[in-house]
Design an enzyme around this catalytic site. Structure first.
Site, PDB file in Angstrom:
ATOM      1  N   LYS A  78      -9.101  -4.885   6.568  1.00 23.49           N
ATOM      2  CA  LYS A  78      -8.573  -5.972   5.752  1.00 23.49           C
ATOM      3  C   LYS A  78      -8.788  -7.307   6.443  1.00 23.49           C
ATOM      4  O   LYS A  78      -8.482  -7.385   7.631  1.00 23.49           O
ATOM      5  CB  LYS A  78      -7.075  -5.720   5.577  1.00 23.49           C
TER       6      LYS A  78
ATOM      7  N   LYS B 250      -6.654  -5.021  10.805  1.00 28.16           N
ATOM      8  CA  LYS B 250      -6.164  -6.147  10.010  1.00 28.16           C
ATOM      9  C   LYS B 250      -6.395  -7.420  10.821  1.00 28.16           C
ATOM     10  O   LYS B 250      -5.843  -7.586  11.911  1.00 28.16           O
ATOM     11  CB  LYS B 250      -4.677  -5.971   9.715  1.00 28.16           C
TER      12      LYS B 250
HETATM   13  C1  PBG Z   1       2.151  -8.411   5.204  1.00 23.27           C
HETATM   14  C2  PBG Z   1       0.898  -8.430   4.432  1.00 23.27           C
HETATM   15  C3  PBG Z   1       0.020  -9.504   4.193  1.00 23.27           C
HETATM   16  C4  PBG Z   1      -0.944  -9.030   3.286  1.00 23.27           C
HETATM   17  C5  PBG Z   1      -0.645  -7.704   3.046  1.00 23.27           C
HETATM   18  N1  PBG Z   1       0.482  -7.342   3.774  1.00 23.27           N
HETATM   19  C6  PBG Z   1       0.049 -10.910   4.642  1.00 23.27           C
HETATM   20  C7  PBG Z   1      -0.144 -11.274   6.050  1.00 23.27           C
HETATM   21  O1  PBG Z   1      -0.338 -10.458   6.946  1.00 23.27           O
HETATM   22  O2  PBG Z   1      -0.049 -12.467   6.288  1.00 23.27           O
HETATM   23  C8  PBG Z   1      -2.064  -9.823   2.693  1.00 23.27           C
HETATM   24  C9  PBG Z   1      -2.471  -9.423   1.325  1.00 23.27           C
HETATM   25  C10 PBG Z   1      -3.345 -10.388   0.630  1.00 23.27           C
HETATM   26  O3  PBG Z   1      -3.683 -11.485   1.132  1.00 23.27           O
HETATM   27  O4  PBG Z   1      -3.724 -10.063  -0.510  1.00 23.27           O
HETATM   28  N2  PBG Z   1       2.045  -8.261   6.557  1.00 23.27           N
END
Ligand code: PBG
Length: 330
Positions: free
Chosen positions: A255, A202
């Site tokens: 992601k 991520k």
């Molecule tokens: C929470 C989380 C996020 C997303 C999914 N889980 C946001 C972040 O890490 O700031 C992003 C999902 C999206 O942008 O569609 N940690």
């Protein structure tokens, strides 16, 4: 124009032969997109009433429990096998307590879906950022996100989701060791059948902007670069995935998706577990904005992006287009 065909023999290979008709193109298509590859994210909040549109994400809504169940049933009927649930708590505090409250919004939502649409696979996002007053994904002490203290709260959160009936938990916090901590807490509580889909790679991405608006999870101070990955790193993404698998991840995820297709390809060839990709809110919002201005054909562009993510190596794609794409594909 000169006519070269008289001068030299044309190569016998003509790739256009297999592009000639739609029937042939379909026969030789290497990557197929089907509803069973897609996962629909849904947002649940306290309070009843009509679902409220999310301004930053056209077409997406905040649902009360009833709206959540109704939407989950529609998603299931469209042929989508799974939903990923995000919660908006009633209140936030330093320790993010609603995240692991058995009566928290995600736990209530999961129980309600499982009661009405038991065959739909329910995955929950496990993180603290929507629940903490400071908006970070872990416990904040003296300006530092404390890794090891956060693990306990994340594990409690995962256990409470699983106890409510979640089929899979998806930790998105990027603390070190969280998959192992979650696996051992689940197993200690007899929740041995709950799978873990790890947000392994991520990245600290600008493409989460619309989601943070939707989930009210923008950090009040600082950013997430101290725990989410640096966008330049591919080797490190492989290390993250291998560590998560070692700690017990059943599936791994990359992601965002589109700016990280090479990372998907590498994880596909360097691991053997099912691989998911998250087409995030900013990717969705870009397509929506371009389509709204008539710059791209919305449906064709969305399906092309999803196909590209599958071709790069994703077995599963988490996408805000899931239910709609299922209708397009049927
Ligand atoms: C929470 C989380 C996020 C997303 C999914 N889980 C946001 C972040 O890490 O700031 C992003 C999902 C999206 O942008 O569609 N940690």
């Amino acid at each position: 124009m000169q006519d070269y065909t008289h001068r030299m023999p044309f190569p016998t290979t003509r790739l256009r032969r297999l592009r000639r008709t739609s029937g042939i193109r379909q026969m030789v298509r290497e990557t197929r997109l089907t509803p069973s590859d897609l996962i629909q994210p849904l947002f649940v909040r306290h309070g009843g009433g009509e679902s409220t549109p999310i301004e930053s994400m056209p077409g997406q809504s905040h649902h009360g429990i009833d709206g959540l169940v109704e939407t989950a049933a529609e998603v299931h009927a469209a042929g989508i096998p799974a939903v990923l649930i995000f919660g908006l708590p009633a209140r936030k505090d330093e320790a993010g307590s609603e995240a692991y409250d058995p009566e928290g919004i995600v736990q209530l939502g999961v129980r309600a879906i499982k009661a009405e649409v038991p065959e739909l696979t329910v995955i929950t996002d496990v993180c603290l950022c929507q629940y903490t007053s400071h908006g970070h994904c872990g416990v904040l002490r003296d300006g530092v996100i404390e890794n090891d203290i956060s693990l306990e709260l994340l594990a409690d959160t995962a256990v409470s989701h699983a106890a409510a009936g979640a089929d899979m938990v998806a930790p998105s916090d990027m603390m070190d060791g969280r998959v192992g901590a979650i696996r051992s807490s689940l197993d200690n509580d007899g929740l041995t059948d709950t799978a873990i889909m790890a947000y392994s790679a991520k990245f600290a991405s600008a493409f989460y902007g619309p989601f943070r608006d939707a989930a009210h999870s923008t950090p009040s101070e600082g950013d997430r670069k101290g725990y989410q990955m640096d966008p330049g790193n591919g080797n490190e993404a492989v290390r993250e995935a291998l560590l998560d698998i070692e700690e017990g991840a059943d599936l791994v995820m990359v992601k965002p998706a589109l700016p990280y297709l090479d990372v998907l390809r590498r994880l596909r060839s360097e691991t053997l577990v099912p691989l998911a990709a998250y087409q995030v809110s900013g990717e969705y919002a870009m397509l929506e904005a371009a389509a709204a201005r008539g710059l791209v054909d919305r449906r064709a562009a969305a399906l092309e992006a999803l196909t590209g993510i599958r071709r790069a190596g994703a077995d599963l794609v988490i996408t805000y287009y899931a239910a709609e794409a299922a209708r397009w594909l049927s």
